[in-house]
Design an enzyme around this catalytic site. Sequence first.
Site, PDB file in Angstrom:
ATOM      1  N   ASP A  95      44.753  34.131  29.950  1.00 13.74           N
ATOM      2  CA  ASP A  95      46.130  33.584  29.246  1.00 13.74           C
ATOM      3  C   ASP A  95      46.600  32.620  29.678  1.00 13.74           C
ATOM      4  OD1 ASP A  95      45.330  33.362  32.056  1.00 13.74           O
ATOM      5  OD2 ASP A  95      46.189  35.521  33.050  1.00 13.74           O
TER       6      ASP A  95
ATOM      7  N   ASP B  30      41.742  38.743  28.562  1.00 12.47           N
ATOM      8  CA  ASP B  30      42.604  38.288  30.578  1.00 12.47           C
ATOM      9  C   ASP B  30      43.344  39.257  30.336  1.00 12.47           C
ATOM     10  OD1 ASP B  30      41.677  36.801  32.280  1.00 12.47           O
ATOM     11  OD2 ASP B  30      42.427  34.937  31.266  1.00 12.47           O
TER      12      ASP B  30
ATOM     13  N   LYS C 107      39.035  40.134  32.700  1.00  9.69           N
ATOM     14  CA  LYS C 107      38.574  39.754  32.812  1.00  9.69           C
ATOM     15  C   LYS C 107      40.111  39.789  34.614  1.00  9.69           C
ATOM     16  CE  LYS C 107      38.776  34.577  33.002  1.00  9.69           C
ATOM     17  NZ  LYS C 107      40.483  34.429  34.051  1.00  9.69           N
TER      18      LYS C 107
ATOM     19  N   GLU D 268      41.762  39.095  38.303  1.00  8.16           N
ATOM     20  CA  GLU D 268      42.535  37.386  39.021  1.00  8.16           C
ATOM     21  C   GLU D 268      42.024  38.435  40.182  1.00  8.16           C
ATOM     22  OE1 GLU D 268      44.559  34.663  38.933  1.00  8.16           O
ATOM     23  OE2 GLU D 268      44.051  33.826  36.717  1.00  8.16           O
TER      24      GLU D 268
ATOM     25  N   GLU E 166      36.569  29.055  40.091  1.00  4.57           N
ATOM     26  CA  GLU E 166      37.474  27.827  39.154  1.00  4.57           C
ATOM     27  C   GLU E 166      37.822  27.149  40.266  1.00  4.57           C
ATOM     28  OE1 GLU E 166      41.174  28.640  36.614  1.00  4.57           O
ATOM     29  OE2 GLU E 166      41.252  27.157  36.647  1.00  4.57           O
TER      30      GLU E 166
HETATM   31  O1  KIV Z   1      42.979  31.681  31.207  1.00  2.00           O
HETATM   32  C1  KIV Z   1      42.167  31.322  30.935  1.00  2.00           C
HETATM   33  O2  KIV Z   1      41.658  30.270  30.585  1.00  2.00           O
HETATM   34  C2  KIV Z   1      40.622  30.962  32.322  1.00  2.00           C
HETATM   35  C3  KIV Z   1      39.626  30.130  33.113  1.00  2.00           C
HETATM   36  C4  KIV Z   1      40.896  28.570  33.183  1.00  2.00           C
HETATM   37  C5  KIV Z   1      38.776  30.533  33.101  1.00  2.00           C
HETATM   38  O3  KIV Z   1      41.373  31.659  33.059  1.00  2.00           O
END
Ligand code: KIV
Length: 277
Positions: free
Chosen positions: A52, A95, A124, A126, A193
């Site tokens: 994202d 994401d 993914k 968070e 991260e």
């Molecule tokens: O959105 C993204 O690019 C990420 C990376 C920073 C791992 O989550």
Amino acid sequence: MSATTPQRPSITLPRLAEMRARDEKITMLTAYDATYAAVADAAGVECILVGDSLGMVCQGLPSTVGVTLESMCYHVQSVVRGLERVQGRAWVIGDLTFGSYQASKEEAIRSAVILMQAGAQMVKLEGGGWTTDTVRFLVERGIPVCAHLGLTPQTVHALGGYRVQGRNDDSASQLTTHALELQDAGASMVVLEMVPAALSTQLTQQLPTCHTIGIGAGNGTAGQVLVMPDMLGVNLGKTPKFVRNFLQGHHSVQEAFAAYVAAVKDGSFPDNTQHAW
Ligand code: KIV
């Protein structure tokens, strides 16, 4: 630029586990469109994250908070079509966007299904603690999950800025607890991260089935990820300290990606000066 992809087997979860077992570092880059995804694949990048971060990179947003699931889907589809055009082999992660999985496990699975039907092979999300049940729910229903701990950009406002996480004993211990819970819930990967190198190295040893992918987290992780435009030296904002410009000294984007793959594999990226603290 033409992306010529050598014939290689597709990346799957068992292949990533095999790489981990033989201590081969996993490489990941973000990509948001067909062309760059195909070039990254041709350069040997194993995992493509449709992150994202596209909010900042493609849409000019100030953070990832404003990215919608609909726009994420558009970019996942673009990346997947690019890989199909070159018979790419990369593993594609999409994401889950801010607001698309927080309300309930049911909301999370509806959003995850949308990304999987757009072509993602893994989603993914968070955070730790409250996300554990959601991860278990998704994994039990056949959706591979990558977790994301440390600096979690979707909660940048709650965190008070883009800061290193897990620096003191309490936050390191909380991060460790969350990571172990996520592995137990079935997460196959976790992005770490902006986490101190010692902590991410220790977590990598404690997480045999959940591959740690570092960004600004030192070189003791199972793999590395970078935001692609950052590592090509094209960035609208401030380039994070831990990023290396891989285009410097190379004649093409594909060469820059290949240099990144080589540097991650041989352990020369990140070096001790390329961390977030
Ligand atoms: O959105 C993204 O690019 C990420 C990376 C920073 C791992 O989550």
